[in-house]
Design a protein around this motif. Sequence first.
Motif, PDB file in Angstrom:
ATOM      1  N   PRO A 246      32.396 -89.310  44.829  1.00  0.00           N
ATOM      2  CA  PRO A 246      31.510 -89.753  43.405  1.00  0.00           C
ATOM      3  C   PRO A 246      30.350 -88.879  43.665  1.00  0.00           C
ATOM      4  O   PRO A 246      29.564 -88.738  44.724  1.00  0.00           O
ATOM      5  N   ASP A 247      29.579 -89.027  42.431  1.00  0.00           N
ATOM      6  CA  ASP A 247      28.333 -88.366  42.167  1.00  0.00           C
ATOM      7  C   ASP A 247      27.248 -89.157  43.144  1.00  0.00           C
ATOM      8  O   ASP A 247      27.221 -90.458  43.347  1.00  0.00           O
ATOM      9  N   THR A 248      25.946 -88.844  43.469  1.00  0.00           N
ATOM     10  CA  THR A 248      25.053 -89.370  44.027  1.00  0.00           C
ATOM     11  C   THR A 248      23.964 -89.837  43.027  1.00  0.00           C
ATOM     12  O   THR A 248      24.127 -89.439  41.885  1.00  0.00           O
ATOM     13  N   VAL A 249      22.886 -90.637  43.525  1.00  0.00           N
ATOM     14  CA  VAL A 249      22.324 -91.144  42.658  1.00  0.00           C
ATOM     15  C   VAL A 249      21.266 -90.103  42.238  1.00  0.00           C
ATOM     16  O   VAL A 249      21.082 -89.998  40.889  1.00  0.00           O
ATOM     17  N   GLU A 250      20.795 -88.960  42.769  1.00  0.00           N
ATOM     18  CA  GLU A 250      20.256 -88.094  42.682  1.00  0.00           C
ATOM     19  C   GLU A 250      20.795 -87.053  41.307  1.00  0.00           C
ATOM     20  O   GLU A 250      20.217 -86.491  40.332  1.00  0.00           O
ATOM     21  N   GLU A 251      22.275 -86.946  41.321  1.00  0.00           N
ATOM     22  CA  GLU A 251      23.108 -86.221  40.456  1.00  0.00           C
ATOM     23  C   GLU A 251      23.095 -86.854  39.292  1.00  0.00           C
ATOM     24  O   GLU A 251      23.057 -86.373  38.117  1.00  0.00           O
ATOM     25  N   MET A 252      23.285 -88.374  39.214  1.00  0.00           N
ATOM     26  CA  MET A 252      23.201 -89.000  38.112  1.00  0.00           C
ATOM     27  C   MET A 252      21.909 -88.865  37.369  1.00  0.00           C
ATOM     28  O   MET A 252      21.591 -88.759  35.990  1.00  0.00           O
ATOM     29  N   ILE A 253      20.912 -88.921  38.314  1.00  0.00           N
ATOM     30  CA  ILE A 253      19.363 -88.919  37.598  1.00  0.00           C
ATOM     31  C   ILE A 253      19.218 -87.450  36.897  1.00  0.00           C
ATOM     32  O   ILE A 253      18.794 -87.321  35.724  1.00  0.00           O
ATOM     33  N   ARG A 254      19.674 -86.287  37.511  1.00  0.00           N
ATOM     34  CA  ARG A 254      19.622 -85.069  37.022  1.00  0.00           C
ATOM     35  C   ARG A 254      20.534 -84.999  35.821  1.00  0.00           C
ATOM     36  O   ARG A 254      20.315 -84.375  34.769  1.00  0.00           O
TER      37      ARG A 254
END
Length: 297
Positions: A246-254
């Motif tokens: 799953p995507d990390t929080v940083e990737e989802m924010i980006r």
Amino acid sequence: METLPSSMCRACRLRLLKPSSTRGFSTSAARTHIPPESPVFVDVPEPYQSIRERPIPAKGLLPVPRELFPARRPDKPGKEYLANVTRDPLPKNVVPEEELTELGKYKRRMAELRKSYLRDGLKELHRRKKSIDAQLVQRSAHKWHESARLAAQQEREDERLTRISVPSAMQPQKPLQLSPEEELAIYNARKAAHDARVAAKHEQRLEKLHTLYMNARGFITTKDQLAAALDATFTTTRSIWRSGKPDTVEEMIRRGRDRTSDQGRGGMMLATDVNERALRDQERMQKIAEKLSGGKI
């Protein structure tokens, strides 16, 4: 004057009762003797504690009386109803008088007596109910007319003269006086708004009904369908991590920041972006098709 015990004899009470030295408010002379017509003329010893018999409290609650003449039975107690509840036996079941025993004759007399009592009792109760209802209606009408008369009567002169002055800003304002044309216009506008709300609710109900009809094809109605759904959900051996981590929080924010760009992150298209865009386009196409077809797909 101090109080003496009631168990003391009359002579002792008269001897011990002395007139007070203070002057009372009454101008009549104090009674210094007990006349023969007094209930305390005869000395009857009384106990110090009262022996008054108190009524026994009634235990429980009385049931609500049954309505003998309900509104759903307007034929009660008419002739047809009385004929049904006090029916005579069929001719084939009637035993001749000479063949009856004394007990049989007594039972027949009692049956006729009960029927007559039932007929007379129902008629009397119905007459009493009509009389009471008429009295209640008359009393209610009298109270209503009296209240209307008191509400419409003019203010009394003494109340008007002794009434305190109230500023005009604090006095109750009269309602806005509208002409018939203005009232009709307001009524038409409100009626149109109400019809629009009713039509919108009707359309919403139809849409929900159609959605329920279209989704009914996937309802589980049998045990076999339930077993197949449980097997498909809980007996899978595929790993949830096969499609990737799953995507990390940083990737989802980006990804959220780059949402406005058509080329994703710096012009590079990722697999997740392609899948999201495809799903979004498919959802849009489904909404357009539903709008054009007028039903749920």
